[in-house]
Design a protein around this motif. Structure first.
Motif, PDB file in Angstrom:
ATOM      1  N   SER A  20       0.835  -1.213   0.000  1.00  0.00           N
ATOM      2  CA  SER A  20       0.000   0.000   0.000  1.00  0.00           C
ATOM      3  C   SER A  20       0.865   1.256   0.000  1.00  0.00           C
ATOM      4  O   SER A  20       0.558   2.230  -0.695  1.00  0.00           O
ATOM      5  N   ILE A  21       1.952   1.242   0.765  1.00  0.00           N
ATOM      6  CA  ILE A  21       2.831   2.417   0.829  1.00  0.00           C
ATOM      7  C   ILE A  21       3.514   2.647  -0.510  1.00  0.00           C
ATOM      8  O   ILE A  21       3.506   3.763  -1.051  1.00  0.00           O
ATOM      9  N   THR A  22       4.102   1.598  -1.071  1.00  0.00           N
ATOM     10  CA  THR A  22       4.827   1.765  -2.341  1.00  0.00           C
ATOM     11  C   THR A  22       3.872   2.094  -3.478  1.00  0.00           C
ATOM     12  O   THR A  22       4.189   2.923  -4.335  1.00  0.00           O
ATOM     13  N   ALA A  23       2.689   1.471  -3.487  1.00  0.00           N
ATOM     14  CA  ALA A  23       1.720   1.755  -4.556  1.00  0.00           C
ATOM     15  C   ALA A  23       1.255   3.205  -4.494  1.00  0.00           C
ATOM     16  O   ALA A  23       1.057   3.848  -5.531  1.00  0.00           O
ATOM     17  N   ALA A  24       1.077   3.742  -3.276  1.00  0.00           N
ATOM     18  CA  ALA A  24       0.646   5.130  -3.143  1.00  0.00           C
ATOM     19  C   ALA A  24       1.730   6.089  -3.625  1.00  0.00           C
ATOM     20  O   ALA A  24       1.445   7.095  -4.297  1.00  0.00           O
ATOM     21  N   ILE A  25       2.985   5.783  -3.298  1.00  0.00           N
ATOM     22  CA  ILE A  25       4.086   6.675  -3.696  1.00  0.00           C
ATOM     23  C   ILE A  25       4.219   6.723  -5.215  1.00  0.00           C
ATOM     24  O   ILE A  25       4.284   7.799  -5.816  1.00  0.00           O
ATOM     25  N   ILE A  26       4.267   5.549  -5.847  1.00  0.00           N
ATOM     26  CA  ILE A  26       4.413   5.562  -7.303  1.00  0.00           C
ATOM     27  C   ILE A  26       3.107   6.007  -7.968  1.00  0.00           C
ATOM     28  O   ILE A  26       3.134   6.553  -9.074  1.00  0.00           O
ATOM     29  N   GLY A  27       1.977   5.806  -7.293  1.00  0.00           N
ATOM     30  CA  GLY A  27       0.704   6.272  -7.849  1.00  0.00           C
ATOM     31  C   GLY A  27       0.639   7.783  -7.935  1.00  0.00           C
ATOM     32  O   GLY A  27       0.133   8.334  -8.922  1.00  0.00           O
ATOM     33  N   ILE A 140      14.461   0.986  -1.141  1.00  0.00           N
ATOM     34  CA  ILE A 140      15.109   1.690  -2.261  1.00  0.00           C
ATOM     35  C   ILE A 140      14.252   2.856  -2.725  1.00  0.00           C
ATOM     36  O   ILE A 140      14.753   3.961  -2.977  1.00  0.00           O
ATOM     37  N   LEU A 141      12.947   2.632  -2.830  1.00  0.00           N
ATOM     38  CA  LEU A 141      12.042   3.687  -3.280  1.00  0.00           C
ATOM     39  C   LEU A 141      12.058   4.876  -2.324  1.00  0.00           C
ATOM     40  O   LEU A 141      12.127   6.038  -2.759  1.00  0.00           O
ATOM     41  N   LEU A 142      12.003   4.608  -1.020  1.00  0.00           N
ATOM     42  CA  LEU A 142      12.007   5.690  -0.032  1.00  0.00           C
ATOM     43  C   LEU A 142      13.318   6.468  -0.061  1.00  0.00           C
ATOM     44  O   LEU A 142      13.321   7.696   0.073  1.00  0.00           O
ATOM     45  N   VAL A 143      14.441   5.758  -0.233  1.00  0.00           N
ATOM     46  CA  VAL A 143      15.740   6.436  -0.298  1.00  0.00           C
ATOM     47  C   VAL A 143      15.811   7.327  -1.539  1.00  0.00           C
ATOM     48  O   VAL A 143      16.265   8.482  -1.471  1.00  0.00           O
ATOM     49  N   VAL A 144      15.367   6.803  -2.683  1.00  0.00           N
ATOM     50  CA  VAL A 144      15.393   7.575  -3.926  1.00  0.00           C
ATOM     51  C   VAL A 144      14.523   8.833  -3.797  1.00  0.00           C
ATOM     52  O   VAL A 144      14.934   9.932  -4.172  1.00  0.00           O
ATOM     53  N   ILE A 145      13.314   8.676  -3.243  1.00  0.00           N
ATOM     54  CA  ILE A 145      12.417   9.819  -3.092  1.00  0.00           C
ATOM     55  C   ILE A 145      12.981  10.826  -2.094  1.00  0.00           C
ATOM     56  O   ILE A 145      12.909  12.049  -2.307  1.00  0.00           O
ATOM     57  N   ALA A 146      13.552  10.339  -0.995  1.00  0.00           N
ATOM     58  CA  ALA A 146      14.081  11.238   0.031  1.00  0.00           C
ATOM     59  C   ALA A 146      15.276  12.033  -0.477  1.00  0.00           C
ATOM     60  O   ALA A 146      15.397  13.239  -0.217  1.00  0.00           O
ATOM     61  N   GLN A 151      14.804  17.036  -7.391  1.00  0.00           N
ATOM     62  CA  GLN A 151      15.182  16.794  -8.779  1.00  0.00           C
ATOM     63  C   GLN A 151      14.086  16.048  -9.539  1.00  0.00           C
ATOM     64  O   GLN A 151      13.786  16.363 -10.699  1.00  0.00           O
ATOM     65  N   ILE A 152      13.456  15.066  -8.873  1.00  0.00           N
ATOM     66  CA  ILE A 152      12.399  14.282  -9.512  1.00  0.00           C
ATOM     67  C   ILE A 152      11.202  15.176  -9.828  1.00  0.00           C
ATOM     68  O   ILE A 152      10.627  15.117 -10.923  1.00  0.00           O
ATOM     69  N   VAL A 153      10.814  16.019  -8.866  1.00  0.00           N
ATOM     70  CA  VAL A 153       9.685  16.920  -9.075  1.00  0.00           C
ATOM     71  C   VAL A 153       9.988  17.925 -10.182  1.00  0.00           C
ATOM     72  O   VAL A 153       9.138  18.218 -11.035  1.00  0.00           O
ATOM     73  N   ALA A 154      11.214  18.452 -10.192  1.00  0.00           N
ATOM     74  CA  ALA A 154      11.585  19.422 -11.228  1.00  0.00           C
ATOM     75  C   ALA A 154      11.526  18.799 -12.618  1.00  0.00           C
ATOM     76  O   ALA A 154      11.001  19.405 -13.559  1.00  0.00           O
ATOM     77  N   CYS A 155      12.044  17.591 -12.758  1.00  0.00           N
ATOM     78  CA  CYS A 155      12.039  16.922 -14.059  1.00  0.00           C
ATOM     79  C   CYS A 155      10.631  16.526 -14.482  1.00  0.00           C
ATOM     80  O   CYS A 155      10.321  16.513 -15.682  1.00  0.00           O
ATOM     81  N   ASN A 173      14.008  10.699 -15.511  1.00  0.00           N
ATOM     82  CA  ASN A 173      12.695  10.185 -15.901  1.00  0.00           C
ATOM     83  C   ASN A 173      12.759   8.701 -16.241  1.00  0.00           C
ATOM     84  O   ASN A 173      11.821   7.936 -15.946  1.00  0.00           O
ATOM     85  N   LEU A 174      13.864   8.281 -16.862  1.00  0.00           N
ATOM     86  CA  LEU A 174      14.027   6.866 -17.194  1.00  0.00           C
ATOM     87  C   LEU A 174      14.145   6.028 -15.927  1.00  0.00           C
ATOM     88  O   LEU A 174      13.543   4.944 -15.831  1.00  0.00           O
ATOM     89  N   MET A 175      14.894   6.529 -14.947  1.00  0.00           N
ATOM     90  CA  MET A 175      15.024   5.819 -13.675  1.00  0.00           C
ATOM     91  C   MET A 175      13.666   5.662 -13.003  1.00  0.00           C
ATOM     92  O   MET A 175      13.320   4.574 -12.518  1.00  0.00           O
ATOM     93  N   MET A 176      12.873   6.735 -12.995  1.00  0.00           N
ATOM     94  CA  MET A 176      11.567   6.662 -12.361  1.00  0.00           C
ATOM     95  C   MET A 176      10.623   5.743 -13.124  1.00  0.00           C
ATOM     96  O   MET A 176       9.790   5.050 -12.522  1.00  0.00           O
ATOM     97  N   THR A 177      10.751   5.701 -14.448  1.00  0.00           N
ATOM     98  CA  THR A 177       9.926   4.791 -15.238  1.00  0.00           C
ATOM     99  C   THR A 177      10.225   3.343 -14.890  1.00  0.00           C
ATOM    100  O   THR A 177       9.307   2.510 -14.753  1.00  0.00           O
ATOM    101  N   VAL A 178      11.507   3.015 -14.727  1.00  0.00           N
ATOM    102  CA  VAL A 178      11.895   1.658 -14.338  1.00  0.00           C
ATOM    103  C   VAL A 178      11.382   1.331 -12.938  1.00  0.00           C
ATOM    104  O   VAL A 178      10.871   0.232 -12.679  1.00  0.00           O
ATOM    105  N   ILE A 179      11.507   2.285 -12.011  1.00  0.00           N
ATOM    106  CA  ILE A 179      11.024   2.072 -10.643  1.00  0.00           C
ATOM    107  C   ILE A 179       9.521   1.827 -10.633  1.00  0.00           C
ATOM    108  O   ILE A 179       9.017   0.952  -9.915  1.00  0.00           O
ATOM    109  N   VAL A 180       8.785   2.597 -11.438  1.00  0.00           N
ATOM    110  CA  VAL A 180       7.337   2.402 -11.528  1.00  0.00           C
ATOM    111  C   VAL A 180       7.022   1.018 -12.086  1.00  0.00           C
ATOM    112  O   VAL A 180       6.126   0.320 -11.587  1.00  0.00           O
TER     113      VAL A 180
END
Length: 265
Positions: A20-27, A140-146, A151-155, A173-180
């Motif tokens: 639920s936590i990871t789905a909400a973050i990537i959602g 990994i997701l929490l570390v990347v977002i933190a 930078q992620i929001v700006a891109c 953007n490619l990194m985030m696409t893979v994470i999603v």
């Protein structure tokens, strides 16, 4: 309350929380970048990996993950520079993935009982190995977002501004696409291929009705996702109905209840 003593139910409690936590973050990321169609395409393309895994006798999650990452990269590649419309690229990977999955499922000898789990979800079948995998992904997701939040929001929202400031927009953007894509595969165990896109976007859409700031929106989506998922799990145990159906119903109700607040705000 005796069911709390069973190992499979304890795994389900931990698993539904992590998912639920990871789905909400990537959602939230998917909704803010208007990538809901891409998420749907990748979700159904994963079916090709599931079918291939069953046919080869492998753990189907690994081929599904390969299909998810590959289809995400393929859509990004095809739609880069406007050569192919993104909706057309998504339709291509969606159709190919489903066709490959159907082909290999019918070529697999015998009956495939686990297929229903991946199509419609069953959190009660989650194993300790699945929990470890989900926990590693969540960390990994929490570390990347933190670390890379700004930078992620700006891109995501202003790529031209990000490029002027020296950010590698395409790489981020490619990194985030893979994470999603990886997150989509790991969420299949909870909700299944058929309903997965709903559980990704509905908590984020409900949170968007309450706030437009990225960080509060993410926290709100996590709260909605956790509450609805645990409520659905407890209700499904009481009435012996699949948990995934109740999750989508409760999350849709959360969106409907918050919708009037969007217009007042």
């Amino acid at each position: 309350m005796e069911i709390l003593n069973y190992g499979f139910f304890q795994n389900a409690l931990w698993g539904i929380g992590l998912i639920s936590i990871t789905a909400a973050i990537i959602g939230v990321y998917v909704v803010c970048r208007r990538m809901a169609a891409l998420a749907g395409g990748v979700t159904h393309a994963c079916f090709g990996g599931l079918g291939l895994g069953y046919f080869l006798g492998w753990n189907p999650l690994w081929p599904a993950m390969a299909f998810a990452i590959g289809s995400s990269l393929l859509v990004e590649r095809m739609s880069a520079g406007g050569r192919v419309r993104s909706d057309s690229a998504i339709a291509v990977v969606w159709a190919i993935g489903m066709a490959i999955g159907v082909l290999f499922v019918f070529m697999t000898p015998g009956y495939v009982p686990e297929l229903t789990t991946f199509l419609f979800g069953n959190i009660l079948t989650i194993s300790t190995a699945d929990l470890v995998m989900e926990a590693i992904y969540a960390a990994i997701l929490l570390v990347v977002i933190a670390i890379g939040h700004r930078q992620i929001v700006a891109c995501a929202f202003d790529p031209d501004f990000a490029r002027v400031n020296g950010l590698h927009v395409s790489a981020i953007n490619l990194m985030m696409t893979v994470i999603v894509g990886i997150g989509i595969v790991l969420t299949i165990r909870l909700i299944g291929v058929m309903l997965l896109m709903s559980t990704l976007v509905l908590p984020a859409l409900a949170a968007e009705n309450l706030t437009r700031r990225y960080a509060p929106m993410t926290l709100t989506a996590i709260a909605i996702s956790l509450f609805t998922s645990y409520a659905a799990l407890l209700l499904s145990i009481a009435v012996d109905v699949p948990c995934s159906a109740f999750i989508v119903i409760f999350q849709a109700a959360a969106y409907a209840l918050t919708l009037p607040l969007r217009h007042r705000r």
